[in-house]
Write a protein that holds these residues in place. Structure first.
Motif, PDB file in Angstrom:
ATOM      1  N   THR A  18       8.599 -23.088 -39.478  1.00  0.00           N
ATOM      2  CA  THR A  18       8.016 -22.673 -38.116  1.00  0.00           C
ATOM      3  C   THR A  18       7.302 -24.011 -37.699  1.00  0.00           C
ATOM      4  O   THR A  18       7.249 -24.379 -36.275  1.00  0.00           O
ATOM      5  N   ALA A  19       6.303 -24.516 -38.355  1.00  0.00           N
ATOM      6  CA  ALA A  19       5.461 -25.591 -38.019  1.00  0.00           C
ATOM      7  C   ALA A  19       6.465 -26.843 -37.651  1.00  0.00           C
ATOM      8  O   ALA A  19       5.965 -27.748 -36.643  1.00  0.00           O
ATOM      9  N   GLU A  20       7.338 -27.029 -38.356  1.00  0.00           N
ATOM     10  CA  GLU A  20       8.191 -28.238 -37.894  1.00  0.00           C
ATOM     11  C   GLU A  20       8.694 -28.262 -36.650  1.00  0.00           C
ATOM     12  O   GLU A  20       8.944 -29.129 -35.807  1.00  0.00           O
ATOM     13  N   ILE A  21       9.296 -27.003 -36.362  1.00  0.00           N
ATOM     14  CA  ILE A  21       9.920 -26.576 -35.047  1.00  0.00           C
ATOM     15  C   ILE A  21       9.115 -26.556 -33.843  1.00  0.00           C
ATOM     16  O   ILE A  21       9.210 -27.325 -32.936  1.00  0.00           O
ATOM     17  N   MET A  22       7.806 -26.149 -34.282  1.00  0.00           N
ATOM     18  CA  MET A  22       6.818 -25.827 -33.256  1.00  0.00           C
ATOM     19  C   MET A  22       6.113 -27.370 -32.728  1.00  0.00           C
ATOM     20  O   MET A  22       6.218 -27.739 -31.701  1.00  0.00           O
ATOM     21  N   GLY A  23       6.039 -28.117 -33.842  1.00  0.00           N
ATOM     22  CA  GLY A  23       5.598 -29.561 -33.820  1.00  0.00           C
ATOM     23  C   GLY A  23       6.612 -30.429 -33.017  1.00  0.00           C
ATOM     24  O   GLY A  23       6.002 -31.326 -32.323  1.00  0.00           O
ATOM     25  N   ALA A  24       7.870 -30.276 -33.206  1.00  0.00           N
ATOM     26  CA  ALA A  24       8.904 -31.069 -32.651  1.00  0.00           C
ATOM     27  C   ALA A  24       8.842 -30.707 -31.156  1.00  0.00           C
ATOM     28  O   ALA A  24       8.945 -31.762 -30.352  1.00  0.00           O
ATOM     29  N   LEU A  25       8.896 -29.420 -30.692  1.00  0.00           N
ATOM     30  CA  LEU A  25       9.265 -29.020 -29.308  1.00  0.00           C
ATOM     31  C   LEU A  25       8.046 -29.130 -28.524  1.00  0.00           C
ATOM     32  O   LEU A  25       8.041 -29.581 -27.201  1.00  0.00           O
ATOM     33  N   TYR A  26       6.650 -29.052 -29.112  1.00  0.00           N
ATOM     34  CA  TYR A  26       5.463 -29.155 -28.462  1.00  0.00           C
ATOM     35  C   TYR A  26       4.945 -30.844 -28.623  1.00  0.00           C
ATOM     36  O   TYR A  26       4.112 -31.091 -27.524  1.00  0.00           O
ATOM     37  N   GLY A  27       5.396 -31.384 -29.461  1.00  0.00           N
ATOM     38  CA  GLY A  27       5.069 -32.837 -29.585  1.00  0.00           C
ATOM     39  C   GLY A  27       6.287 -33.704 -28.805  1.00  0.00           C
ATOM     40  O   GLY A  27       6.073 -33.863 -27.585  1.00  0.00           O
ATOM     41  N   VAL A  99       9.812 -20.384 -30.909  1.00  0.00           N
ATOM     42  CA  VAL A  99       9.272 -21.241 -29.564  1.00  0.00           C
ATOM     43  C   VAL A  99       9.048 -20.157 -28.476  1.00  0.00           C
ATOM     44  O   VAL A  99       8.057 -20.225 -27.754  1.00  0.00           O
ATOM     45  N   LEU A 100      10.041 -19.248 -28.369  1.00  0.00           N
ATOM     46  CA  LEU A 100      10.093 -18.336 -27.014  1.00  0.00           C
ATOM     47  C   LEU A 100       9.537 -16.997 -27.453  1.00  0.00           C
ATOM     48  O   LEU A 100       9.338 -16.384 -26.490  1.00  0.00           O
ATOM     49  N   GLY A 101       9.540 -16.514 -28.476  1.00  0.00           N
ATOM     50  CA  GLY A 101       9.374 -15.276 -28.870  1.00  0.00           C
ATOM     51  C   GLY A 101      10.332 -14.217 -29.215  1.00  0.00           C
ATOM     52  O   GLY A 101      11.833 -14.818 -28.778  1.00  0.00           O
ATOM     53  N   PRO A 102      10.262 -13.153 -29.851  1.00  0.00           N
ATOM     54  CA  PRO A 102      11.588 -12.390 -30.211  1.00  0.00           C
ATOM     55  C   PRO A 102      12.087 -11.654 -28.910  1.00  0.00           C
ATOM     56  O   PRO A 102      13.261 -11.208 -29.487  1.00  0.00           O
ATOM     57  N   ASP A 103      11.591 -11.826 -27.897  1.00  0.00           N
ATOM     58  CA  ASP A 103      12.400 -11.199 -26.598  1.00  0.00           C
ATOM     59  C   ASP A 103      13.032 -12.189 -25.866  1.00  0.00           C
ATOM     60  O   ASP A 103      13.265 -12.197 -24.604  1.00  0.00           O
ATOM     61  N   TYR A 104      13.356 -13.340 -26.405  1.00  0.00           N
ATOM     62  CA  TYR A 104      14.010 -14.464 -25.836  1.00  0.00           C
ATOM     63  C   TYR A 104      15.500 -13.785 -25.007  1.00  0.00           C
ATOM     64  O   TYR A 104      16.027 -12.911 -25.707  1.00  0.00           O
ATOM     65  N   LYS A 105      15.723 -14.624 -24.159  1.00  0.00           N
ATOM     66  CA  LYS A 105      17.009 -14.063 -23.183  1.00  0.00           C
ATOM     67  C   LYS A 105      17.995 -15.515 -22.889  1.00  0.00           C
ATOM     68  O   LYS A 105      17.262 -16.670 -22.579  1.00  0.00           O
TER      69      LYS A 105
END
Length: 283
Positions: A18-27, A99-105
């Motif tokens: 999770t941290a790797e994905i969040m870091g990549a997209l927000y960084g 990144v988008l939450g469980p209700d992504y579309k």
């Protein structure tokens, strides 16, 4: 020595972080997974895209310009082989949920084709930054890209300026196109992406990017999958459609992530996501 606790149903094992994905997209605003799909699967996709591209070019409004010798075509999920495998891939699902939450579309599927002779695009975003990002500092949409060919330096690789998804846009034309005085900063940061068949990437469409000049004799078709968080409303730019017969074959846990129309017969898509600065501006 303290024993490692056994995983429980509330703490599922995942090969992704999770941290790797969040870091990549927000960084940097970009992440990728090598060899996510088998090469034969990608080759089938390429065949489908080539057929759909020829059909779109013959239909008024079927393809929209993205600059000289470039087109974007929005398509129906059931017109390609592998849609289900794409949207249920564990990494794709994990990134969306993280990144988008469980209700992504899922709101868009289409492809870009930079043909031989395509020129450098102007640096740009795909749409203006929403309030969620400008004020809330939250990414509420993602774009997945999957190349259908092995990409080399002379084929007009995709180029991205990491970290620029957060750039303030008051001086941008249409809140999307930065002035040329900003270009040195993007060129200093620029990273060219040269994926191989089977690789998949994800980015914020707000991160400043461009397609580069294609000096080869080959086109570079790339599949695009657009995904929103609740309330992002990018579906208004697109027209995702499913026939009832096809929709009924899809898993129930996938259906909750599809934001589109159920129709008796598929209707031709008149491309709605035009980007005037790429169609008419300098390239």
């Amino acid at each position: 020595m303290t024993a490692t606790p056994e995983p429980t149903p509330e703490t599922p094992i995942t090969p992704y972080d999770t941290a790797e994905i969040m870091g990549a997209l927000y960084g940097p605003g970009f992440a990728g997974l090598k060899s996510a799909f088998p090469v034969p699967w990608v080759d089938d996709l390429r065949e489908d895209i080539e057929r759909l591209y020829l059909e779109a070019l013959q239909r008024p409004g079927g393809a929209v310009g993205r600059g000289p010798r470039r087109h974007y075509v929005e398509i129906h999920p059931e017109d390609i082989r592998g849609f289900l495998q794409l949207v249920t891939h564990p990494w794709v699902q994990f990134v969306c949920e993280t990144v988008l939450g469980p209700d992504y579309k899922i709101v868009e599927i289409g492809f870009d084709v930079p043909n031989p002779g395509a020129k450098d695009q102007p640096w740009h975003r795909d749409f203006p930054a929403p309030e969620d990002t400008v004020k809330g500092r939250r990414l509420n949409s993602l774009a997945f890209n999957l190349t259908t060919v092995d990409v080399y330096e002379d084929m007009g690789p995709f180029e991205i300026a990491p970290g620029t998804q957060w750039d303030e846009a008051s001086q941008f034309e249409h809140e999307m196109f930065p002035p040329k005085t900003f270009y040195p900063r993007y060129l200093e940061r620029a990273e060219r992406k040269m994926p191989r068949r089977g690789d998949i990437s994800v980015r914020s469409a707000l991160t400043i990017h461009r397609g580069t000049e294609n000096n080869s004799e080959k086109s570079r078709p790339v599949l695009v999958l657009g995904v929103d968080a609740p309330g992002a409303n990018n579906h208004e730019r697109h027209d995702l459609q499913f026939t009832r017969a096809y929709y009924d074959t899809l898993p129930e846990d996938l259906k909750k992530h599809l934001l589109g129309r159920i129709v008796d017969e598929l209707e031709p898509i008149h491309q709605g996501h035009t980007i005037e600065g790429l169609m008419m501006g300098e390239a």
